[in-house]
Design a protein around this motif. Structure first.
Motif, PDB file in Angstrom:
ATOM      1  N   PRO B 175       2.926  47.903  10.548  1.00 20.29           N
ATOM      2  CA  PRO B 175       3.493  46.518  10.789  1.00 20.29           C
ATOM      3  C   PRO B 175       5.045  46.555  10.362  1.00 20.29           C
ATOM      4  O   PRO B 175       5.760  45.814  10.928  1.00 20.29           O
ATOM      5  CB  PRO B 175       2.660  45.533  10.163  1.00 20.29           C
ATOM      6  CG  PRO B 175       1.837  46.334   9.280  1.00 20.29           C
ATOM      7  CD  PRO B 175       1.551  47.425   9.989  1.00 20.29           C
ATOM      8  N   ALA B 176       5.201  47.242   9.093  1.00 23.03           N
ATOM      9  CA  ALA B 176       6.720  47.353   8.714  1.00 23.03           C
ATOM     10  C   ALA B 176       7.692  48.026   9.579  1.00 23.03           C
ATOM     11  O   ALA B 176       8.460  47.385   9.730  1.00 23.03           O
ATOM     12  CB  ALA B 176       6.655  47.815   7.207  1.00 23.03           C
ATOM     13  N   ILE B 177       7.216  48.924  10.186  1.00 19.95           N
ATOM     14  CA  ILE B 177       8.190  49.822  10.883  1.00 19.95           C
ATOM     15  C   ILE B 177       8.179  49.103  12.416  1.00 19.95           C
ATOM     16  O   ILE B 177       9.433  48.750  12.685  1.00 19.95           O
ATOM     17  CB  ILE B 177       7.308  51.100  11.507  1.00 19.95           C
ATOM     18  CG1 ILE B 177       7.253  51.967  10.416  1.00 19.95           C
ATOM     19  CG2 ILE B 177       8.082  51.840  12.558  1.00 19.95           C
ATOM     20  CD1 ILE B 177       6.660  53.434  10.617  1.00 19.95           C
ATOM     21  N   THR B 178       7.043  48.512  12.818  1.00 21.83           N
ATOM     22  CA  THR B 178       7.351  47.346  14.037  1.00 21.83           C
ATOM     23  C   THR B 178       8.419  46.285  13.546  1.00 21.83           C
ATOM     24  O   THR B 178       9.143  46.148  14.648  1.00 21.83           O
ATOM     25  CB  THR B 178       5.964  46.754  14.363  1.00 21.83           C
ATOM     26  OG1 THR B 178       5.131  48.030  14.424  1.00 21.83           O
ATOM     27  CG2 THR B 178       6.094  46.049  15.653  1.00 21.83           C
ATOM     28  N   LEU B 179       8.176  45.630  12.531  1.00 19.55           N
ATOM     29  CA  LEU B 179       8.986  44.407  12.351  1.00 19.55           C
ATOM     30  C   LEU B 179      10.431  44.993  12.019  1.00 19.55           C
ATOM     31  O   LEU B 179      11.436  44.261  12.425  1.00 19.55           O
ATOM     32  CB  LEU B 179       8.390  43.759  10.915  1.00 19.55           C
ATOM     33  CG  LEU B 179       8.943  42.625  10.812  1.00 19.55           C
ATOM     34  CD1 LEU B 179       8.675  41.558  11.837  1.00 19.55           C
ATOM     35  CD2 LEU B 179       8.210  41.949   9.165  1.00 19.55           C
ATOM     36  N   GLY B 180      10.596  46.086  11.357  1.00 18.11           N
ATOM     37  CA  GLY B 180      11.853  46.620  10.818  1.00 18.11           C
ATOM     38  C   GLY B 180      12.795  47.462  12.179  1.00 18.11           C
ATOM     39  O   GLY B 180      14.039  47.113  11.929  1.00 18.11           O
ATOM     40  N   THR B 181      12.210  48.091  12.719  1.00 15.25           N
ATOM     41  CA  THR B 181      12.976  48.815  13.684  1.00 15.25           C
ATOM     42  C   THR B 181      14.113  47.805  14.740  1.00 15.25           C
ATOM     43  O   THR B 181      15.363  48.539  14.515  1.00 15.25           O
ATOM     44  CB  THR B 181      11.967  49.570  14.780  1.00 15.25           C
ATOM     45  OG1 THR B 181      11.400  50.215  14.120  1.00 15.25           O
ATOM     46  CG2 THR B 181      12.801  50.440  15.751  1.00 15.25           C
ATOM     47  N   ILE B 182      13.706  46.858  15.114  1.00 14.06           N
ATOM     48  CA  ILE B 182      14.569  45.970  15.723  1.00 14.06           C
ATOM     49  C   ILE B 182      15.840  45.684  15.002  1.00 14.06           C
ATOM     50  O   ILE B 182      17.038  45.665  15.393  1.00 14.06           O
ATOM     51  CB  ILE B 182      14.109  44.793  16.369  1.00 14.06           C
ATOM     52  CG1 ILE B 182      14.755  44.190  17.437  1.00 14.06           C
ATOM     53  CG2 ILE B 182      13.570  43.765  15.616  1.00 14.06           C
ATOM     54  CD1 ILE B 182      14.011  43.083  18.416  1.00 14.06           C
ATOM     55  N   ARG B 183      15.527  45.569  13.602  1.00 13.29           N
ATOM     56  CA  ARG B 183      16.898  45.111  12.926  1.00 13.29           C
ATOM     57  C   ARG B 183      17.592  46.214  12.439  1.00 13.29           C
ATOM     58  O   ARG B 183      18.936  46.117  12.208  1.00 13.29           O
ATOM     59  CB  ARG B 183      16.127  44.564  11.299  1.00 13.29           C
ATOM     60  CG  ARG B 183      15.258  43.097  11.740  1.00 13.29           C
ATOM     61  CD  ARG B 183      16.234  42.175  12.190  1.00 13.29           C
ATOM     62  NE  ARG B 183      15.503  41.520  13.157  1.00 13.29           N
ATOM     63  CZ  ARG B 183      15.738  40.790  14.412  1.00 13.29           C
ATOM     64  NH1 ARG B 183      17.223  40.678  14.411  1.00 13.29           N
ATOM     65  NH2 ARG B 183      15.409  40.324  15.288  1.00 13.29           N
ATOM     66  N   ALA B 184      16.881  47.228  12.380  1.00 18.27           N
ATOM     67  CA  ALA B 184      17.397  48.674  12.040  1.00 18.27           C
ATOM     68  C   ALA B 184      18.540  48.957  13.162  1.00 18.27           C
ATOM     69  O   ALA B 184      19.573  49.457  13.088  1.00 18.27           O
ATOM     70  CB  ALA B 184      16.439  49.849  12.136  1.00 18.27           C
ATOM     71  N   GLY B 185      18.410  48.544  14.473  1.00 17.28           N
ATOM     72  CA  GLY B 185      19.203  48.830  15.417  1.00 17.28           C
ATOM     73  C   GLY B 185      20.523  48.016  15.257  1.00 17.28           C
ATOM     74  O   GLY B 185      21.593  48.225  15.359  1.00 17.28           O
ATOM     75  N   TYR B 186      20.290  46.623  14.921  1.00 19.63           N
ATOM     76  CA  TYR B 186      21.667  45.736  14.600  1.00 19.63           C
ATOM     77  C   TYR B 186      22.198  46.255  13.511  1.00 19.63           C
ATOM     78  O   TYR B 186      23.581  46.237  13.366  1.00 19.63           O
ATOM     79  CB  TYR B 186      21.095  44.191  14.282  1.00 19.63           C
ATOM     80  CG  TYR B 186      20.735  43.358  15.585  1.00 19.63           C
ATOM     81  CD1 TYR B 186      21.467  42.969  16.322  1.00 19.63           C
ATOM     82  CD2 TYR B 186      19.294  43.346  15.836  1.00 19.63           C
ATOM     83  CE1 TYR B 186      21.192  42.267  17.473  1.00 19.63           C
ATOM     84  CE2 TYR B 186      18.875  42.541  16.820  1.00 19.63           C
ATOM     85  CZ  TYR B 186      19.796  42.066  17.653  1.00 19.63           C
ATOM     86  OH  TYR B 186      19.566  41.261  18.827  1.00 19.63           O
ATOM     87  N   ILE B 187      21.709  46.489  12.383  1.00 20.54           N
ATOM     88  CA  ILE B 187      22.144  47.088  11.152  1.00 20.54           C
ATOM     89  C   ILE B 187      23.073  48.378  11.437  1.00 20.54           C
ATOM     90  O   ILE B 187      24.250  48.462  10.785  1.00 20.54           O
ATOM     91  CB  ILE B 187      21.121  47.393  10.371  1.00 20.54           C
ATOM     92  CG1 ILE B 187      20.679  46.112   9.470  1.00 20.54           C
ATOM     93  CG2 ILE B 187      21.662  48.260   8.912  1.00 20.54           C
ATOM     94  CD1 ILE B 187      19.422  46.153   8.775  1.00 20.54           C
ATOM     95  N   ALA B 188      22.610  49.257  12.264  1.00 21.83           N
ATOM     96  CA  ALA B 188      23.332  50.502  12.526  1.00 21.83           C
ATOM     97  C   ALA B 188      24.602  50.067  13.242  1.00 21.83           C
ATOM     98  O   ALA B 188      25.545  50.710  13.030  1.00 21.83           O
ATOM     99  CB  ALA B 188      22.498  51.378  13.921  1.00 21.83           C
ATOM    100  N   ARG B 189      24.588  49.130  14.260  1.00 26.06           N
ATOM    101  CA  ARG B 189      25.955  48.804  14.904  1.00 26.06           C
ATOM    102  C   ARG B 189      26.774  48.362  13.737  1.00 26.06           C
ATOM    103  O   ARG B 189      28.050  48.517  13.894  1.00 26.06           O
ATOM    104  CB  ARG B 189      25.454  47.839  16.112  1.00 26.06           C
ATOM    105  CG  ARG B 189      24.517  48.575  17.120  1.00 26.06           C
ATOM    106  CD  ARG B 189      24.486  47.612  18.281  1.00 26.06           C
ATOM    107  NE  ARG B 189      25.861  47.944  19.092  1.00 26.06           N
ATOM    108  CZ  ARG B 189      26.310  48.923  19.987  1.00 26.06           C
ATOM    109  NH1 ARG B 189      25.365  49.847  20.181  1.00 26.06           N
ATOM    110  NH2 ARG B 189      27.401  48.708  20.569  1.00 26.06           N
ATOM    111  N   LEU B 190      26.391  47.265  13.033  1.00 23.94           N
ATOM    112  CA  LEU B 190      27.077  46.628  12.181  1.00 23.94           C
ATOM    113  C   LEU B 190      27.740  47.378  11.307  1.00 23.94           C
ATOM    114  O   LEU B 190      28.990  47.489  10.777  1.00 23.94           O
ATOM    115  CB  LEU B 190      26.339  45.350  11.385  1.00 23.94           C
ATOM    116  CG  LEU B 190      25.963  44.191  12.216  1.00 23.94           C
ATOM    117  CD1 LEU B 190      24.956  43.427  11.557  1.00 23.94           C
ATOM    118  CD2 LEU B 190      27.136  43.525  12.505  1.00 23.94           C
TER     119      LEU B 190
END
Lengths: 659, 306
Positions: B175-190
């Motif tokens: 669940p943590a990977i599922t929840l975190g991955t989409i945010r990881a994308g934003y954070i990478a771009r930022l």
């Protein structure tokens, strides 16, 4: 069937098939993708392709892992009204009788034996010497107290009505007024008129014990206490037909259940009802440990918390040991259960998983052995799951139907209602949309319930439907006022509504709007009768036709057709006063026939319960009520070493003899 | 600084009051009642139930009583889980959701910041394009696709992690990977954008001129400045995680508070809806405050004067 009709029929099915192709109907692309990849991967893993997921138990043979559906609202027999809680109660508490796991025949449980009076109205039960899980003896007084508690107005139990067959039970639960000291020959109208001078009256019944009249109060829900006080104040001592009235509020002492001594319990019923023993196996009739509630109260603890694992005491096959909110409940065999020797599995872990997708994943990984009865498989997956050996389905005592609001034009015309019903190809709906082995029906009562032959109303007759529509003044659908069918938001209901819409268009030439509503909004529409056609399912409470026919009585509160008919009510009343089962069934059949000529609703199909069971799980038999007691279930140890060569003989237990 | 924090906290009170008041009345506008069900319940029973929860009183009286209880820390009783108080339900569920969100956040930061740094340092190379494409995919895959896919792969094929449930560290991973991955994308771009901005700034050029090693420049000078957009995003990210857990907690049957956001409203479980809203509002306002404070530490150009 002549050729043209057959052609229409075939064309229709073709269109339906195009609209809902069997393998894909309504499956979101995502679910599909997941299933596809799953199939691919399943090809690579080591489990048996004949089964869905692993076939090796992931736990020892002394424990059973199952899914109980979602979190239970109450596991207090007096308060429970949800099936999740109900299943826990049936496995942790023992009632007077239980139903046979396959035939549902009533068998003795805590009661060793019983006598039934000649008029079928008095049941006397002789109890075994049994104990609560804390060692305290279970007595007939416990049962009396529990049943009266179920009916107590202060408890506000949603399922109190299940005990209404007991004498004066409804009067006590509804806090009706008893008018005594008056000649029983006085007409009901006179009594009604007198009381109505003071307060609004719902209905008046004759009462034999106490002799007099029983008045159910009408008016606003929250005003009734005040109304009662006013009635007592103003009516006490009033004279009616030359006699002086005494008015009292119904109390628990009048209810027809009484402990004659610690091991004898007597029920007195309003009418002789042959399904009374079945009723007693329902979870609301399980006993509540009064001594625990009293103790908690003495200790200053909220007695509502008695069902928490640290306090709970039960008398059934299992006791609750651990309850992780919305995760799982863990049960252990209760050594004090009278029949503990025949409880096969010592421990049960019941997961509380609400989503069927998650449940299927867990089943596949072997984390649950049996997804349980509270979750039916979604029709989207049916074709896929049907190919596995662990898939199974059983008929279920529930009917899917559309209510007609018979006061809203054009549904106030009988011919329109009949035409709408006959224009639906129920067989096609079951075959192409539901796909779970359901039985198409146009009757309210499922066939075969307690020996009920069934009405066998015609399922589909578009020709006759068109004639009826013409007779109603709308030939070919011309000039038909707009009709809307509402359903509560759900993929399954949507598919059925769309199919019905298409069938009405094809067979009758009329356009019916369909509209979905969120559940609580939907319930509000139903309650206020703010609809023309609305879908609903009805699950029977006990295996007897009456549980469905009762639905059409005006006072049931569940009749959403605005149709009420004195003749129908009279027929049911007559049936209930008949002791001979054959005559009774004939009366009930007559009542159903009469009701269906008026078409207040149109049934579509009888449900099935579809589920998956691991091959190593034994002792789960299909039955009409979807009742599966854990005490009969066991793990076949041979599956630990792979697929056993010999099939196991798994016959249901014999009917327990009375002794 | 102290006065700034106090002023912000004082400002939160009217905001909270408006949120609570508005929601209290809006939820009551929805048709239907907490007690309506397929089966009709007797009018006497319904009246008793309503009296138990105080729904029989005029709405304004109910509101006053609710606010009074709220000040004492009593969030009322749930109608869907009638033997539990809202306090108990939140007490049981909030730590679960918080744990999940925290692990997901760590995962998102680890993954996102790494990808962002790679993208910025190796700008316009295969590394950059690869990292940014991965980030884009992460942003585009909804949780209800990623979750079941992870279950298929790790639970049903490789049998590494359980497909659902809660209790051990193994239950947290998927669940943590599922929840975190989409945010990881934003954070990478930022992170990449923030770093690129800093790459051309004077203090980085100075650091280069001083002859500092590349690694030191990245870690000590660039990252601190480059993280500013990420820190700004952390507040909303945590909020998204709480809301995003509606779906994730359903998929993995995680006993957190996520599902209540939707279910409690569907069930017209008035007090539970309110309890979750109050909790979420306090949490969000607090998070935003923390982010503002963190700003001051990260960027020497920002200072809060009293």
């Amino acid at each position: 069937m002549d050729r043209s009709r057959r052609a229409i029929h075939a064309g229709f099915r073709r269109r339906l098939r195009d609209r809902f192709p069997p393998a894909r109907a309504g499956v979101p692309a995502v679910a599909w993708l997941v299933l596809l990849i799953g199939n691919f991967i399943a090809g690579c893993d080591s489990s048996d392709p004949e089964y869905f997921g692993t076939t090796v138990p992931q736990h020892g043979p002394e424990v059973l892992w199952l899914n109980n559906g979602g979190e239970a609202q109450w596991i207090d027999p007096g308060r429970c009204s949800d099936s999740n809680g109900g299943d826990v109660i049936l496995n942790t508490f023992a009632g007077l009788v239980e139903s046979h796991p396959k035939t549902l025949e009533p068998m003795p449980d805590v009661a060793r034996d019983w006598d039934i009076s000649a008029d079928g109205k008095v049941y006397t039960f002789h109890l075994r010497e049994t104990r609560w899980s804390d060692g305290v003896p279970v007595t007939a007084h416990d049962f009396e107290w529990s049943h009266k508690r179920l009916l107590a107005p202060a408890l506000a139990s949603k399922y109190a009505y299940i005990a209404y067959p007991l004498k004066n039970a409804e009067a006590y639960n509804m806090q009706a007024l008893f008018l005594t000291g008056v000649d029983l020959a006085t007409s009901l109208e006179d009594v009604r008129d007198l009381v109505a001078e003071v307060i609004p009256v719902e209905r008046v019944d004759i009462s034999h014990d106490p002799p007099g009249f029983c008045v159910f109060i009408g008016g606003d829900d929250d005003q009734r206490d005040a109304l009662r006080k006013r009635a007592i104040l103003q009516l006490n001592g009033r004279r009616l037909a030359g006699q002086s009235l005494t008015v009292r509020v119904a109390d628990s002492t009048l209810v027809g259940v009484e402990a004659l001594d610690a091991s004898t319990l007597r029920f007195t019923l309003e009418n002789s009802i042959p399904y009374f023993l079945h009723l007693l196996s329902f979870y609301s009739f399980m006993p509540v440990p009064r001594h625990v509630l009293d103790r908690l109260e003495d200790q200053g603890i909220n007695p509502d918390l008695w069902t928490r694992p640290q306090h709970i005491v039960s008398n059934g096959a299992y006791t609750l040991k651990e309850w992780k909110f919305r995760q799982f409940m863990r049960f252990e065999k209760n050594p004090h259960y009278w029949n503990a020797a025949n409880v096969r599995t010592p421990e049960v872990k019941a997961y509380l998983v609400e989503s069927y997708n998650t449940s299927l994943n867990m089943y596949r990984a072997g984390e649950i052995d049996f997804p349980g009865g509270n979750l039916a498989l979604p029709s989207e997956f049916m074709d896929h799951l049907q190919q596995f050996h662990d898939y199974r389905y059983d008929p279920y005592v529930a009917v899917y139907f559309f209510w007609f609001n018979t006061t809203r034009p054009p549904l106030d015309k009988l011919e329109v209602r009949q035409a709408l019903s006959l224009a639906i190809d129920r067989t096609a709906i079951v075959k192409y949309i539901k796909r779970g082995g359901e039985t198409p029906t146009a009757d309210v009562v499922p066939q075969g319930l307690a020996g009920y032959p069934g009405l066998n109303s015609p399922l589909f007759d578009p020709e006759r439907a068109r004639q009826l529509l013409e007779a109603a003044g709308y030939p070919g659908g011309q000039g038909m006022p707009p009709i809307t069918l509402i359903y509560n938001t759900s993929e399954g209901h949507k598919q059925i509504a769309e199919a019905a819409q298409q069938m009405w268009k094809d067979n009758l030439g009329i356009h019916v709007n369909i509209e979905n509503q969120e559940w609580k909004v939907y319930l509000k529409s139903m309650e206020t009768m703010d609809f023309q056609i609305a879908r609903l399912g009805w699950i029977g409470d006990y295996p007897d036709p009456y549980t469905f026919l009762d639905l059409l009585l005006p006072k049931s509160g569940n009749n959403h057709s605005n149709w009420s008919d004195e003749r129908f009510s009279e027929l049911l009343r007559e049936a209930n006063q008949t002791i001979d089962q054959e005559t009774r069934i004939a009366r009930l059949l007559e009542a159903e026939r009469y009701a269906m000529t008026q078409q207040p609703l149109m049934p579509l199909y009888v449900y099935t319960k579809t589920t998956l069971i691991k091959p190593y799980v034994r002792g789960v038999w299909g039955n009409y009520m979807d009742r599966h007691l854990w005490k009969y279930v066991w793990i076949d140890e041979r599956w630990y070493d792979g697929v056993p060569s010999e099939p196991v003989v798994d016959s249901p237990p014999p009917l327990t003899p009375r002794y | 600084m102290g006065r700034f924090v106090l002023r912000r906290i004082a400002g939160m009170v009217p905001t909270l009051w408006i949120i609570i008041t508005l929601s209290f009345f809006v939820i009551r506008l929805a048709p239907g009642s907490p007690f309506s069900a397929e089966r009709a319940i007797a009018p006497e029973v319904k009246a008793d139930l309503e009296a138990k929860y105080g729904f029989d009183k005029p709405l304004l009286t109910q509101y006053m009583r609710y606010m009074g209880n709220l000040l004492r820390g009593d969030l009322g009783l749930s109608t869907k889980y009638p033997q539990r108080s809202v306090n108990e339900i939140i007490w049981l569920g909030f730590p679960v959701t918080l744990t999940l969100a925290a692990v997901a956040l760590v995962w998102a930061l680890l993954l996102g910041v790494t990808a962002g740094i790679i993208g910025a340092v190796r700008q316009n190379t295969v590394w950059d394009y690869g990292a940014m494409s991965a980030a884009m995919i992460g942003i585009s895959i909804p949780t209800f696709v990623l979750g079941p896919l992870l279950v298929l792969l790790f639970s049903l094929t490789m049998f590494i992690f359980p497909p659902a449930g809660w209790g051990t560290w193994r239950h947290v991973v998927l669940p943590a990977i599922t929840l975190g991955t989409i945010r990881a994308g934003y954070i990478a771009r930022l992170t990449r954008a923030g770093m690129l901005e800093v790459v051309r700034s004077d203090f980085v050029r100075t650091a280069h001129a001083k002859g500092l090693p590349e690694r030191l420049i990245i870690w000590r000078h660039m990252l601190k400045g480059g993280m500013l957009p990420v820190v700004t995003y952390l507040g909303p990210a945590i909020a998204f995680m709480m809301v995003g857990s509606v779906v994730v907690e359903k998929i993995f049957n995680t006993p957190g508070i996520g599902p209540y956001f939707v279910d409690a409203a569907f069930n017209r479980d008035y007090f539970l809806v309110m309890g979750i809203l109050v909790l979420e509002s306090v949490f969000l306002l607090g998070m935003n405050l923390l982010v503002d404070i963190a700003y001051g530490f990260l960027d020497p150009r920002i200072r809060y004067d009293g």
